[in-house]
Enzyme design. Sequence first.
Site, PDB file in Angstrom:
ATOM      1  CG  HIS A  91      -2.073   1.057   1.158  1.00  0.00           C
ATOM      2  ND1 HIS A  91      -1.816   2.434   1.362  1.00  0.00           N
ATOM      3  CD2 HIS A  91      -3.425   0.928   0.783  1.00  0.00           C
ATOM      4  CE1 HIS A  91      -2.780   3.027   1.265  1.00  0.00           C
ATOM      5  NE2 HIS A  91      -4.006   2.238   0.835  1.00  0.00           N
ATOM      6  CD  GLU A 161      -5.006   1.846  -3.089  1.00  0.00           C
ATOM      7  OE1 GLU A 161      -6.386   1.652  -2.747  1.00  0.00           O
ATOM      8  OE2 GLU A 161      -4.165   1.521  -2.395  1.00  0.00           O
ATOM      9  N   GLY A 167      -7.982   8.755   0.125  1.00  0.00           N
ATOM     10  CA  GLY A 167      -8.469   9.684   1.572  1.00  0.00           C
ATOM     11  C   GLY A 167      -8.482  10.911   1.149  1.00  0.00           C
ATOM     12  N   GLY A 228     -11.934   4.771   3.200  1.00  0.00           N
ATOM     13  CA  GLY A 228     -12.953   5.471   4.130  1.00  0.00           C
ATOM     14  C   GLY A 228     -14.273   4.827   4.094  1.00  0.00           C
TER      15      GLY A 228
HETATM   16  C1  PEP Z   1      -7.010   2.719   0.391  1.00  0.00           C
HETATM   17  O1  PEP Z   1      -6.726   2.626   1.698  1.00  0.00           O
HETATM   18  O2  PEP Z   1      -6.414   1.986  -0.463  1.00  0.00           O
HETATM   19  C2  PEP Z   1      -7.979   3.784   0.000  1.00  0.00           C
HETATM   20  C3  PEP Z   1      -8.083   3.904  -1.454  1.00  0.00           C
HETATM   21  O3  PEP Z   1      -8.326   4.729   0.834  1.00  0.00           O
HETATM   22  P1  PEP Z   1      -9.687   5.529   0.276  1.00  0.00           P
HETATM   23  O4  PEP Z   1     -10.853   5.014  -0.462  1.00  0.00           O
HETATM   24  O5  PEP Z   1     -10.009   6.280   1.907  1.00  0.00           O
HETATM   25  O6  PEP Z   1      -9.265   6.844  -0.538  1.00  0.00           O
END
Ligand code: PEP
Length: 248
Positions: A91, A161, A167, A228
């Site tokens: 991550h 991501e 976030g 979230g």
């Molecule tokens: C994550 O924790 O991988 C993530 C995508 O968080 P969020 O959905 O809060 O942006």
Amino acid sequence: MRKFIVGNWKMNGVSRDLDEITAISDLAQLYPSVDSAVCLPATLITRAVTAVGAFPIGGQDCHMQRAGAHTGCISADMLSDAGAVLTIVGHSERRAAQREKDSDVCAKAEAAKSAGLKAIVCVGETLDEREAGKALEVVLGQVASSLPDASAGTWLSVAYEPVWAIGTGRVAEPADVADMHAAIRAALVTRFGAEGEKIRILYGGSMNGDNAAQLLAVPNVDGGLIGGASLTATKFQPILAAAQASGE
Ligand code: PEP
């Protein structure tokens, strides 16, 4: 391809939140054509598994070694022993704060596979990298170096991501998501042949009930990694519904 919707609780969740995890697992039964899971803090895994039965519970990281002098770390075997069936590795929060390199992430994914866990390998560019026009190069470099040679098979998913979308409430444009997921798919097929078609590519970054349908409709978006909006059944529900509507 069945959509895969995975919650990432990050460093959230104590005993009193077990009821919410049970609510999420009950909810998931209403969406039988969606694969779903929640990745929890290690301290909750065993109790959550006891509470939810067959609903898949995962970890958020694992060490690359099976055991040894690594104070504070948790191995993939330990996650499995606790009842987890999957884990996130690489991550961006860990790549940044724990300075995890692609080679570490690759070794962790291998450790997860050896322990019989599914792994979600995360990749994604920073805002600086995107603004410098390097997003594709960075992400494809991470894909090349973070995935083990034995990646073929349904044990592995890749989560794209964009770091600037995690976030923040800022979501990547569907056209940019489409370009990135197509490029990741092409890289997977080049490396793993037809098996590369079977590796699910998840989008992560501020996915929620308002944008999930649009994001999950993008070609090669095979699911979502959700922070979230996975913390309550109420917020998770519309994402599962969108996945059911858009999946096979
Ligand atoms: C994550 O924790 O991988 C993530 C995508 O968080 P969020 O959905 O809060 O942006």
